[in-house]
Scaffold this motif. Sequence first.
Motif, short mmCIF file in Angstrom:
data_model
loop_
_atom_site.label_atom_id
_atom_site.label_comp_id
_atom_site.label_asym_id
_atom_site.label_seq_id
_atom_site.Cartn_x
_atom_site.Cartn_y
_atom_site.Cartn_z
N GLN A 48 40.96 84.07 14.87
CA GLN A 48 41.24 83.26 13.68
C GLN A 48 41.54 81.81 14.08
O GLN A 48 41.06 80.87 13.46
N LEU A 49 42.30 81.64 15.15
CA LEU A 49 42.60 80.30 15.65
C LEU A 49 41.32 79.58 16.06
O LEU A 49 41.09 78.43 15.68
N ILE A 50 40.47 80.25 16.82
CA ILE A 50 39.21 79.64 17.28
C ILE A 50 38.33 79.28 16.09
O ILE A 50 37.73 78.20 16.06
N GLU A 51 38.27 80.14 15.11
CA GLU A 51 37.46 79.86 13.91
C GLU A 51 37.95 78.58 13.21
O GLU A 51 37.15 77.71 12.86
N HIS A 52 39.26 78.45 13.05
CA HIS A 52 39.82 77.25 12.41
C HIS A 52 39.55 76.00 13.27
O HIS A 52 39.22 74.94 12.73
N LEU A 53 39.71 76.12 14.58
CA LEU A 53 39.47 74.98 15.46
C LEU A 53 38.01 74.52 15.37
O LEU A 53 37.74 73.32 15.26
N ARG A 54 37.09 75.45 15.39
CA ARG A 54 35.67 75.10 15.32
C ARG A 54 35.34 74.43 13.99
O ARG A 54 34.57 73.46 13.95
N LYS A 55 35.89 74.94 12.90
CA LYS A 55 35.65 74.33 11.59
C LYS A 55 36.16 72.89 11.56
O LYS A 55 35.50 72.00 11.03
N LEU A 56 37.34 72.66 12.12
CA LEU A 56 37.90 71.30 12.13
C LEU A 56 37.04 70.36 12.96
O LEU A 56 36.76 69.23 12.54
N VAL A 57 36.60 70.80 14.12
CA VAL A 57 35.79 69.94 14.99
C VAL A 57 34.41 69.71 14.36
O VAL A 57 33.90 68.59 14.40
N GLN A 58 33.84 70.73 13.75
CA GLN A 58 32.53 70.56 13.10
C GLN A 58 32.63 69.62 11.90
O GLN A 58 31.74 68.82 11.68
N SER A 59 33.74 69.69 11.15
CA SER A 59 33.90 68.79 10.00
C SER A 59 34.00 67.35 10.46
O SER A 59 33.54 66.44 9.80
N GLU A 60 34.59 67.13 11.62
CA GLU A 60 34.71 65.78 12.20
C GLU A 60 33.32 65.22 12.53
O GLU A 60 33.04 64.06 12.29
N LYS A 61 32.46 66.07 13.05
CA LYS A 61 31.12 65.62 13.43
C LYS A 61 30.26 65.29 12.22
O LYS A 61 29.35 64.49 12.29
N ARG A 62 30.55 65.93 11.06
CA ARG A 62 29.78 65.67 9.84
C ARG A 62 30.24 64.40 9.14
O ARG A 62 29.53 63.86 8.33
N GLU A 63 31.47 63.97 9.41
CA GLU A 63 32.03 62.79 8.70
C GLU A 63 31.38 61.51 9.15
O GLU A 63 30.83 61.35 10.16
#
Length: 123
Positions: free
Chosen positions: A108-123
């Motif tokens: 669950q932690l890894i999933e949240h971390l990946r979502k945060l980092v991916q959202s940064e790349k889309r911004e």
Amino acid sequence: MNILLVDDEDQLVSTLAERLELRGIHASWVTNAEDAIRMVKNREFDVAVLDVKLPKMGGIELKRKLASIRPNLKFLFMTGHGSQEDFDAACRDTGIDNYLVKPVKIEQLIEHLRKLVQSEKRE
């Protein structure tokens, strides 16, 4: 991915860091806000994972300080105190929308971390 874990439970935070490292995620950890501030001043991190209840300075105040040092740093909160409903209400009041309730499952932690980092790349 470069992660900073901040939690006053050193056994928990060291174990999380070790488990993240085994999955290819670089994780540094500290057990107090002062050390977290020093780390963020000296190194780049993608995400800071903060315990809400830290001695001397809580996670929400620490987030404000770290964000002023590194405006692009993403945050994820962890809490083991109170009920899910209490924490949800506190999050709404402070604008926090990324958090996990302890005990944290590594997947669950890894999933949240990946979502945060991916959202940064889309911004």
